[in-house]
Scaffold this motif. Structure first.
Motif, PDB file in Angstrom:
ATOM      1  N   GLU A 281       0.829  -1.207   0.000  1.00 12.09           N
ATOM      2  CA  GLU A 281       0.000   0.000   0.000  1.00 12.09           C
ATOM      3  C   GLU A 281       0.865   1.259   0.000  1.00 12.09           C
ATOM      4  O   GLU A 281       0.578   2.229  -0.716  1.00 12.09           O
ATOM      5  CB  GLU A 281      -0.937  -0.007   1.219  1.00 12.09           C
ATOM      6  N   SER A 282       1.933   1.249   0.806  1.00 10.63           N
ATOM      7  CA  SER A 282       2.823   2.410   0.847  1.00 10.63           C
ATOM      8  C   SER A 282       3.496   2.624  -0.505  1.00 10.63           C
ATOM      9  O   SER A 282       3.626   3.754  -0.985  1.00 10.63           O
ATOM     10  CB  SER A 282       3.878   2.235   1.940  1.00 10.63           C
ATOM     11  N   PHE A 283       3.938   1.523  -1.126  1.00  6.59           N
ATOM     12  CA  PHE A 283       4.588   1.644  -2.424  1.00  6.59           C
ATOM     13  C   PHE A 283       3.629   2.190  -3.473  1.00  6.59           C
ATOM     14  O   PHE A 283       3.976   3.067  -4.285  1.00  6.59           O
ATOM     15  CB  PHE A 283       5.125   0.276  -2.855  1.00  6.59           C
ATOM     16  N   LEU A 284       2.391   1.702  -3.469  1.00  6.35           N
ATOM     17  CA  LEU A 284       1.410   2.187  -4.435  1.00  6.35           C
ATOM     18  C   LEU A 284       1.080   3.657  -4.195  1.00  6.35           C
ATOM     19  O   LEU A 284       0.899   4.419  -5.151  1.00  6.35           O
ATOM     20  CB  LEU A 284       0.141   1.331  -4.356  1.00  6.35           C
ATOM     21  N   ASP A 285       0.985   4.056  -2.930  1.00  5.48           N
ATOM     22  CA  ASP A 285       0.751   5.472  -2.637  1.00  5.48           C
ATOM     23  C   ASP A 285       1.872   6.341  -3.187  1.00  5.48           C
ATOM     24  O   ASP A 285       1.642   7.428  -3.722  1.00  5.48           O
ATOM     25  CB  ASP A 285       0.626   5.686  -1.125  1.00  5.48           C
ATOM     26  N   TYR A 286       3.113   5.854  -3.050  1.00  7.11           N
ATOM     27  CA  TYR A 286       4.249   6.638  -3.527  1.00  7.11           C
ATOM     28  C   TYR A 286       4.255   6.735  -5.055  1.00  7.11           C
ATOM     29  O   TYR A 286       4.421   7.816  -5.628  1.00  7.11           O
ATOM     30  CB  TYR A 286       5.565   6.020  -3.047  1.00  7.11           C
ATOM     31  N   VAL A 287       4.071   5.593  -5.737  1.00  4.80           N
ATOM     32  CA  VAL A 287       4.138   5.611  -7.196  1.00  4.80           C
ATOM     33  C   VAL A 287       2.949   6.341  -7.791  1.00  4.80           C
ATOM     34  O   VAL A 287       3.045   6.999  -8.817  1.00  4.80           O
ATOM     35  CB  VAL A 287       4.230   4.169  -7.733  1.00  4.80           C
ATOM     36  N   ARG A 288       1.784   6.229  -7.126  1.00  5.82           N
ATOM     37  CA  ARG A 288       0.596   6.922  -7.623  1.00  5.82           C
ATOM     38  C   ARG A 288       0.754   8.425  -7.524  1.00  5.82           C
ATOM     39  O   ARG A 288       0.183   9.164  -8.302  1.00  5.82           O
ATOM     40  CB  ARG A 288      -0.633   6.477  -6.806  1.00  5.82           C
TER      41      ARG A 288
END
Length: 446
Positions: free
Chosen positions: A284-291
Motif C-alpha cells: 500500500e505504501s509503495f502504491l501510494d508513492y508511485v501513484r
C-alpha cells in the motif's frame, strides 16, 4: 568592464515587454534628439541668417542715407521716406553714443544669430534689445553725429513659430510609440500565457491553453501541449499499470490471509500473519508513492479546514494535535489544492511527527503569495546532514528515528515531498523552534 555590465543589468528591466519597449523607444528618442539639435537647429540658423541679412541690407541703406544728410533734420526726413517704403520703424538721435550690447532671453538662441549677422553686415557699434517689447527687436546703431534707431518686427529676422516642427515631431513620435506598444503587448501576451500554462501544469492545475502569436511562440506552445499530453498519457498508463499490480498482489495476499485464518493457531502462524500484514502495508505504501497525486483535480480548498480535519482524525485515534493559524492573506482564504493528495501529504507528516514525539503542532500560515503547512514535534529530530537522504524513497535512519515505534517502510517523507512538488511547492526539513524536534514545512505558491 564586468562591474559595469553587472551594474547595468541591475537597473535594466527583467521582463521581456519592458526590454523590448526600451529597444523600441531609445532609438526613437535618439533620432528625435539628433534631428532636433543638429538638423533643425542648423536649418533654422541658416534661415534666420538669410532673413537677418535681408534686414541688414535695408538698415545699411538707412545708415548711408543718415551719413549723407547735412544735418539732423535732413536725416529725419530721409528716414521717414525709408520707413514708408519698408516695414521698419526708424528714427535718429543727435549726439548719442552707442555702447555695443545685447539683451535677450537665456533660451532665445536665434537672437544670437540675428545679432551676429547684423553686426557683421553693418559693421557699426550696435545695441540690440530682444526683451523690451515682445515680438520685435529694438536696435541702436552708432552713426555720424548720433544714433540710428530701428524697430524690426521679429518675424522679419527669423521664422515664426519655429517650435511647431519640434512639437509635430515629438507628437508624431509619441503617437507611433503608443501604437507600437499596443502591438508589442499583443506579441508578448502569448508568451505570458504559455508561461502561466506551464506553471499551472507544474502545480497540478492543467487548464485550457491555445497557442497564438508569432510563429516561434506558436511552435513553443504546440511543443508544450505535446509534452503535456505525453506526460498525462504516461501518468494514465502508470496508474492503470499500478491498478493491475495492486489487484494481482492483493489476490494472493487475500488467499494467504484466508489460509492463515483457518489454520491452527501457533507461534509460527502468528509470525507468518505479521509478515503478511507487513507485506500488505508495504505494498500500500509503495502504491501510494508511485501513484503520487493520483487523478485528483485542483479545487478551491480552505487550508484551515483541511488542517482541522486532519487534527480531528488523529484526535479520534487518541493522538492530540496542537493547532495554530497565522492568516495574513488579502482576499479569499481558499487555495486551489488537490485535496485528497494534500491530505495524504499532511497526514504522513503528522503521523511521522506523532510517532517520534509526544507533542505535535500543525500550523497553517497563509499570506498573499504563499501557503505554508508547518508540522513540528519534540522528537529526536533528524541531523542536518541526513535530511536530504531521508527524503529518498525507502530510506530510514535508525540513528535518527526509533524503528521500534513502527516508522513504516521509509516512504512517508518521499510521498509528502512528491505531492508538494506536484503542487509547485517544496518540502523543507528544519530544526524545531520551541518544541525542539523536527520542523517540516510544506510551502506552496498561491
Amino acid at each position: 568592464m564586468a562591474a559595469y555590465s553587472s551594474t547595468l543589468k541591475r537597473y535594466l528591466p527583467k521582463s521581456l515587454f519592458w526590454r523590448a519597449f526600451l529597444i523600441l523607444v531609445i532609438p526613437i528618442l535618439a533620432l528625435q534628439v539628433v534631428v532636433a539639435f543638429v538638423f533643425v537647429r542648423r536649418h533654422y540658423d541658416a534661415v534666420t541668417e538669410q532673413m537677418a541679412g535681408s534686414v541688414a541690407r535695408e538698415i545699411g541703406a538707412a545708415v548711408q542715407e543718415v551719413e549723407r544728410a547735412s544735418g539732423p533734420l535732413e536725416a529725419e526726413r530721409r528716414l521717414i521716406a525709408l520707413t514708408l517704403a519698408s516695414e521698419l520703424e526708424m528714427g535718429f538721435e543727435h549726439g548719442v553714443t552707442v555702447t555695443p550690447e545685447i539683451h535677450r532671453e537665456p533660451f532665445d538662441f536665434t537672437a544670437a544669430v540675428i545679432a551676429k549677422t547684423l553686426r557683421d553686415r553693418i559693421g557699426r557699434p550696435m545695441a540690440l534689445d530682444f526683451v523690451a517689447v515682445r515680438k520685435q527687436v529694438d536696435i541702436r546703431i552708432g552713426v555720424h553725429r548720433g544714433a540710428l534707431l530701428v524697430v524690426v518686427p521679429r518675424g522679419r529676422v527669423n521664422p515664426s513659430n519655429p517650435h511647431l516642427l519640434l512639437v509635430w515631431m515629438f507628437t508624431t513620435a509619441l503617437g507611433l510609440t503608443v501604437v507600437a506598444v499596443i502591438f508589442l503587448r499583443n506579441q508578448v501576451r502569448p508568451i505570458r500565457e504559455l508561461a502561466r500554462a506551464a506553471a499551472d501544469f507544474g502545480r497540478g492545475r492543467p487548464g485550457a491553453f491555445r497557442p497564438r502569436g508569432a510563429e516561434e511562440v506558436r511552435r513553443a506552445g504546440h511543443a508544450f501541449l505535446d509534452m503535456r499530453r505525453r506526460i498525462e498519457r504516461q501518468i494514465g498508463h502508470r496508474t492503470l499499470l499500478l491498478s493491475g499490480v495492486s489487484h494481482d498482489l492483493r489476490t494472493p495476499l487475500t488467499r494467504m490471509k484466508l489460509a492463515l485464518a483457518v489454520a491452527e493457531p501457533c507461534p509460527e502462524i502468528e509470525e507468518i500473519g505479521r509478515d503478511v500484514a507487513e507485506m500488505e502495508r508495504m505494498i500500500e505504501s509503495f502504491l501510494d508513492y508511485v501513484r503520487g497525486e493520483g487523478e485528483d483535480l485542483a479545487e478551491p480548498v480552505s487550508p484551515v479546514a483541511l488542517a482541522d480535519e486532519i487534527a480531528g482524525d488523529f484526535a479520534r485515534q487518541g493522538r492530540e494535535i496542537e493547532r495554530t493559524d497565522r492568516i495574513e492573506a488579502v482576499g479569499s482564504p481558499l487555495v486551489p489544492l488537490k485535496r485528497s493528495a494534500m491530505k495524504r501529504c499532511l497526514t504522513n507528516l503528522v503521523d511521522n511527527a506523532a510517532t517520534h514525539g509526544t507533542r505535535v503542532r500543525l500550523t497553517v500560515r497563509l499570506t498573499r503569495k504563499n501557503l505554508d503547512f508547518i508540522v513540528e514535534d519534540n522528537g529526536p529530530g533528524i541531523p542536518a546532514e541526513h535530511r536530504e537522504e531521508v527524503m529518498r524513497p525507502f530510506t530510514r535512519l535508525d540513528a535518527a528515528r526509533n524503528q521500534d515505534a513502527g516508522s513504516g517502510v521509509g516512504l512517508g517523507l518521499a510521498i509528502a515531498g512528491d505531492i508538494a512538488r506536484g503542487h509547485g511547492g517544496t518540502l523543507l526539513l528544519e530544526d524545531g523552534t520551541d518544541l525542539g524536534g523536527l520542523r517540516a514545512v510544506v510551502s506552496l505558491p498561491r
